[in-house]
Design a protein around this motif. Structure first.
Motif, PDB file in Angstrom:
ATOM      1  N   UNK A  84      64.922  47.232  87.843  1.00  0.00           N
ATOM      2  CA  UNK A  84      64.164  46.920  86.637  1.00  0.00           C
ATOM      3  C   UNK A  84      63.745  45.455  86.657  1.00  0.00           C
ATOM      4  N   UNK A  85      62.434  45.219  86.403  1.00  0.00           N
ATOM      5  CA  UNK A  85      61.887  43.867  86.354  1.00  0.00           C
ATOM      6  C   UNK A  85      61.483  43.536  84.921  1.00  0.00           C
ATOM      7  N   UNK A  86      61.115  42.269  84.682  1.00  0.00           N
ATOM      8  CA  UNK A  86      60.675  41.845  83.358  1.00  0.00           C
ATOM      9  C   UNK A  86      59.374  42.559  82.978  1.00  0.00           C
ATOM     10  N   UNK A  87      59.125  42.679  81.643  1.00  0.00           N
ATOM     11  CA  UNK A  87      57.944  43.371  81.163  1.00  0.00           C
ATOM     12  C   UNK A  87      56.663  42.566  81.369  1.00  0.00           C
ATOM     13  N   UNK A  88      56.789  41.215  81.508  1.00  0.00           N
ATOM     14  CA  UNK A  88      55.595  40.378  81.555  1.00  0.00           C
ATOM     15  C   UNK A  88      54.984  40.402  82.956  1.00  0.00           C
ATOM     16  N   UNK A  89      53.913  39.563  83.121  1.00  0.00           N
ATOM     17  CA  UNK A  89      53.169  39.547  84.394  1.00  0.00           C
ATOM     18  C   UNK A  89      54.007  38.986  85.535  1.00  0.00           C
ATOM     19  N   UNK A  90      54.898  38.034  85.256  1.00  0.00           N
ATOM     20  CA  UNK A  90      55.727  37.540  86.356  1.00  0.00           C
ATOM     21  C   UNK A  90      56.672  38.627  86.866  1.00  0.00           C
ATOM     22  N   UNK A  91      57.086  39.554  85.969  1.00  0.00           N
ATOM     23  CA  UNK A  91      57.866  40.698  86.420  1.00  0.00           C
ATOM     24  C   UNK A  91      57.046  41.622  87.302  1.00  0.00           C
ATOM     25  N   UNK A  92      55.763  41.832  86.949  1.00  0.00           N
ATOM     26  CA  UNK A  92      54.884  42.656  87.777  1.00  0.00           C
ATOM     27  C   UNK A  92      54.662  42.006  89.141  1.00  0.00           C
ATOM     28  N   UNK A  93      54.500  40.679  89.116  1.00  0.00           N
ATOM     29  CA  UNK A  93      54.314  39.943  90.370  1.00  0.00           C
ATOM     30  C   UNK A  93      55.532  40.124  91.274  1.00  0.00           C
ATOM     31  N   UNK A  94      56.739  40.005  90.696  1.00  0.00           N
ATOM     32  CA  UNK A  94      57.964  40.194  91.485  1.00  0.00           C
ATOM     33  C   UNK A  94      58.071  41.627  92.017  1.00  0.00           C
ATOM     34  N   UNK A  95      57.650  42.622  91.208  1.00  0.00           N
ATOM     35  CA  UNK A  95      57.714  44.013  91.641  1.00  0.00           C
ATOM     36  C   UNK A  95      56.799  44.267  92.848  1.00  0.00           C
ATOM     37  N   UNK A  96      55.564  43.721  92.779  1.00  0.00           N
ATOM     38  CA  UNK A  96      54.626  43.918  93.894  1.00  0.00           C
ATOM     39  C   UNK A  96      55.121  43.199  95.142  1.00  0.00           C
ATOM     40  N   UNK A  97      55.657  41.970  94.972  1.00  0.00           N
ATOM     41  CA  UNK A  97      56.222  41.252  96.107  1.00  0.00           C
ATOM     42  C   UNK A  97      57.382  42.040  96.725  1.00  0.00           C
ATOM     43  N   UNK A  98      58.182  42.663  95.851  1.00  0.00           N
ATOM     44  CA  UNK A  98      59.310  43.495  96.299  1.00  0.00           C
ATOM     45  C   UNK A  98      58.800  44.655  97.164  1.00  0.00           C
ATOM     46  N   UNK A  99      57.727  45.338  96.690  1.00  0.00           N
ATOM     47  CA  UNK A  99      57.174  46.467  97.449  1.00  0.00           C
ATOM     48  C   UNK A  99      56.572  46.007  98.776  1.00  0.00           C
ATOM     49  N   UNK A 100      55.807  44.903  98.746  1.00  0.00           N
ATOM     50  CA  UNK A 100      55.148  44.428  99.954  1.00  0.00           C
ATOM     51  C   UNK A 100      56.153  43.971 101.005  1.00  0.00           C
ATOM     52  N   UNK A 101      57.284  43.405 100.518  1.00  0.00           N
ATOM     53  CA  UNK A 101      58.304  42.958 101.458  1.00  0.00           C
ATOM     54  C   UNK A 101      58.849  44.133 102.276  1.00  0.00           C
ATOM     55  N   UNK A 102      59.096  45.263 101.587  1.00  0.00           N
ATOM     56  CA  UNK A 102      59.594  46.434 102.305  1.00  0.00           C
ATOM     57  C   UNK A 102      58.506  47.086 103.154  1.00  0.00           C
ATOM     58  N   UNK A 103      57.246  47.053 102.690  1.00  0.00           N
ATOM     59  CA  UNK A 103      56.154  47.620 103.483  1.00  0.00           C
ATOM     60  C   UNK A 103      55.948  46.851 104.777  1.00  0.00           C
ATOM     61  N   UNK A 104      56.098  45.523 104.726  1.00  0.00           N
ATOM     62  CA  UNK A 104      55.944  44.718 105.931  1.00  0.00           C
ATOM     63  C   UNK A 104      57.011  45.060 106.966  1.00  0.00           C
ATOM     64  N   UNK A 105      58.160  45.527 106.502  1.00  0.00           N
ATOM     65  CA  UNK A 105      59.222  45.929 107.426  1.00  0.00           C
ATOM     66  C   UNK A 105      59.167  47.430 107.746  1.00  0.00           C
ATOM     67  N   UNK A 106      58.020  48.069 107.355  1.00  0.00           N
ATOM     68  CA  UNK A 106      57.826  49.516 107.572  1.00  0.00           C
ATOM     69  C   UNK A 106      58.921  50.326 106.865  1.00  0.00           C
ATOM     70  N   UNK A 107      59.230  49.868 105.644  1.00  0.00           N
ATOM     71  CA  UNK A 107      60.242  50.561 104.837  1.00  0.00           C
ATOM     72  C   UNK A 107      59.683  50.895 103.465  1.00  0.00           C
TER      73      UNK A 107
END
Length: 537
Positions: A84-107
């Motif tokens: 669970x991330x924060x409701x605001x835009x910085x939470x959305x930014x962290x969520x997308x960074x979280x997804x991209x980090x795993x995608x870069x590792x093919x996960x």
């Protein structure tokens, strides 16, 4: 805002991809999904990595999640967890960074759904519409704790809220201006009313003083009149007495000649003495009554004057402070006009207001001194209570007064529950492990299963959240006795040390099941000392 976020996350993508991303529906509040978490089987249950450990790992990587909630089923850990991330835009930014980090590792999600998925490797992605509508633990949790939103709809919602806030602030400003004008008019009315009241008060005081002087003069004249009348009557009775004594002598000389006249004379003398005695008693009563009336009037007059002085001082001071504050508010509102004369008046009012407030502060010094004295006495009592807790630390809980460790779990319910599930040999070990595990949960500040309820009067109260997943799980798995022990220790921990979440010793009355008073502790200590002294002798 939407264009900025899309560009920051997909600056290497095409414009077409950015547009599709902004229209994509995400679960809000923003959530991520971690899959393929390694689990092991212990005692017939799947056990995996805790949510706290996963949260610490993600925090170290800079994704700043609020919490990580592992998903459990009847077999134990399901291998999935919700981030669970924060409701605001910085939470959305962290969520997308979280997804991209795993995608870069093919996960990412595609890698997880492919046939090349590796066992023991974590896969993660941001929860979207297909996850929200999916069946199973993930879909149930997302539908229960969130809803679907696009980035564009989130931005539009914030814009609507901002517009509504601007309108509200405009209306508030207009209302405040109208209120200021009303206060200014009211201040003028109050000032006029205060002036009229002060004049009436001066007239009433003057009339009261004149009436009081008149009453004192009348009382003095009346007392003087009574005294003169008493002297006249006393002189009359003295003259009458001398006359009767002279006649008595004459009658004694003529006793032989006129016995009847002598008897009449004696009777008259007795009646005269009785009348003189009654008159004397009446005079004394009148004098006492006059003196008492005079003392009561003087006492009442002094008390009235003293009370009027105190009341006048306090009312005058409060009226002056209220008037000066009102005048100061009006002057501050009028200061923008740049009137030099108004500014000088405002400075004069400020100085006078400061002097009056200092006078009021002097009146409050005595109260402050009493508060300090009370606080010092309270500190001394707390120190004495701490000393008693140190003294009773090693006393057995069978004693009437002792020390109870608030927030510590009772192992007996865990032993009872373990005996129902395990053999007699394993029950003691399992109960100790379970008790230690739940004691760790109680010490975790991130676990706060409480919610705030507000009544119709606006009073707030914190109560236990009976829908918390951990509490539901412990009640389902181990029964009501363990659930009661956990909730009781949790309530004690929240009452005595909600921030530090560690066990606090408390002086306790075990017979009545409540916190012992300082008096009870001292009496119990004296009783033990007397018993020890008798045993020594």
């Amino acid at each position: 805002m939407t264009e900025f976020l899309c560009f920051s996350f997909f600056e290497k993508k095409k414009t077409k991809n950015v547009s599709s991303f902004c229209c994509c529906m995400f679960v809000h509040p923003w959530k991520g999904i971690i899959a393929n978490i390694p689990t092991t089987v212990q005692d017939g249950k799947h056990v995996g990595e805790s949510g706290r450990k996963l949260r610490e790992d993600l925090t170290e990587k800079g994704f700043n999640p609020l919490r990580v909630q592992p998903l459990w089923n009847r077999y134990g850990h399901s291998g999935f967890a919700i981030v669970e991330f924060k409701k605001e835009w910085d939470g959305f930014n962290n969520a997308i960074m979280f997804e991209k980090s795993f995608e870069m590792e093919h996960c990412g999600k595609k890698d997880y759904n492919s046939s090349r998925r590796q066992r023991g490797k974590l896969y993660a992605w941001v929860a979207r519409e297909d996850d929200f509508h999916s069946r199973g633990l993930i879909g149930d949790y997302l539908r229960r704790n969130g809803d679907l939103k696009t980035v564009s709809s989130k931005e539009a919602e914030e814009q609507r809220m901002a517009s509504k806030l601007v309108v509200t602030l405009s209306n508030t400003l207009e209302t405040k201006n109208l209120r200021l004008k009303e206060m200014e008019n009211k201040y003028n009315e109050v000032s006029q009313s205060i002036s009229t009241l002060m004049e009436q008060k001066d007239e009433m005081i003057k009339a009261y003083n004149e009436e009081s002087k008149k009453m004192q003069q009348n009382a003095h004249d009346h007392f003087k009149k009574i005294s003169l009348e008493h002297e006249r009557i006393a002189q009359h009775f003295c003259d009458k007495k001398r006359e009767l004594e002279q006649r008595e002598k004459e009658l004694f000389q003529r006793e032989a000649q006129n016995e009847a006249a002598t008897k009449n004379l004696q009777h008259d003398k007795m009646m005269n003495e009785r009348a003189a005695f009654e008159q004397k008693k009446m005079d004394e009563r009148m004098l006492k009554l006059a003196e008492a009336q005079k003392r009561e009037k003087e006492k009442l007059h002094r008390k009235i004057i003293e009370l009027e002085k105190q009341l006048d001082t306090k009312q005058a001071l409060e009226l002056e402070i209220q008037g000066l504050r009102g005048a100061l508010q009006v002057m501050q509102h009028m200061e923008r006009d740049g009137d030099a004369e108004g500014k000088r008046k405002m400075e004069a009012i400020q100085g006078e207001l400061q002097e009056k407030e200092e006078e009021m502060g002097d009146l409050e010094d005595l109260n402050q001194a009493l508060i300090i004295k009370e606080r010092k006495s309270n500190d001394e009592l707390q120190d004495a209570r701490k000393e008693l807790i140190i003294t009773f630390k090693d006393v057995s809980t069978r004693a009437y007064i002792g020390v109870k460790r608030m927030g510590e779990l009772d192992i007996k319910p865990f032993q009872t529950a373990a005996k129902r599930k395990y053999s007699a040999v394993e029950a003691d070990v399992k109960s100790a492990e379970l008790c230690s595990l739940w004691q760790d949960y109680l010490r975790d500040p991130s676990w706060h299963p409480f919610k705030i309820l507000t009544d119709k009067e606006g009073n707030s109260k914190e109560i236990l959240d009976e829908e918390d997943e951990k509490l539901i799980a412990v009640k389902t798995e181990f029964g009501d006795e363990v659930y009661t022990a956990v909730t009781m220790a949790l309530a004690q921990m929240n009452e005595y040390n909600p921030s530090g979440r560690y066990i606090v010793p408390e002086l306790w009355n075990f017979n009545e099941g409540r916190k012992a008073t300082l008096t009870e502790g001292v009496q119990h200590l004296l009783k033990q000392w007397k018993q020890y002294k008798r045993r020594r002798h």
